[in-house]
Design a protein around this motif. Structure first.
Motif, PDB file in Angstrom:
ATOM      1  N   VAL A   4       0.792  -1.308   0.005  1.00  8.58           N
ATOM      2  CA  VAL A   4      -0.044   0.090  -0.139  1.00  8.58           C
ATOM      3  C   VAL A   4       0.800   1.327   0.013  1.00  8.58           C
ATOM      4  N   TRP A   6       1.011   4.857   1.373  1.00  3.95           N
ATOM      5  CA  TRP A   6       0.179   5.757   1.864  1.00  3.95           C
ATOM      6  C   TRP A   6       0.279   7.137   1.927  1.00  3.95           C
ATOM      7  N   GLY A  23      -4.441   4.601   2.410  1.00  9.52           N
ATOM      8  CA  GLY A  23      -3.858   4.039   1.212  1.00  9.52           C
ATOM      9  C   GLY A  23      -4.500   4.226  -0.029  1.00  9.52           C
TER      10      GLY A  23
END
Length: 65
Positions: A4, A6, A23
């Motif tokens: 992910v 961020w 995310g």
């Protein structure tokens, strides 16, 4: 969640406190975590539900005091 990407809230303080990250590369979902605990748990919302929440926050639906 290891892949992910961020994004930290623009309202987070510069000293590392009160940080929420979302995310941005998970299609259809919005994982949310506390940036002070990046290895900790993330809450995962449907992207549409997260967008509705953000709209409600921006419109003042949730008072800050």
């Amino acid at each position: 969640m290891s892949t992910v990407i961020w994004h930290k809230s623009s309202h987070s303080s510069s000293n590392g406190g009160d940080c929420v990250e979302v995310g941005i590369n998970v299609p259809g979902l919005a994982p949310v975590r506390d940036s002070k605990d990046p290895q900790g748990p993330a809450l995962v919302f449907l992207a549409a539900a997260w967008a509705d929440f953000i709209t409600d926050v921006q419109s003042g639906k949730f008072p800050t005091s």
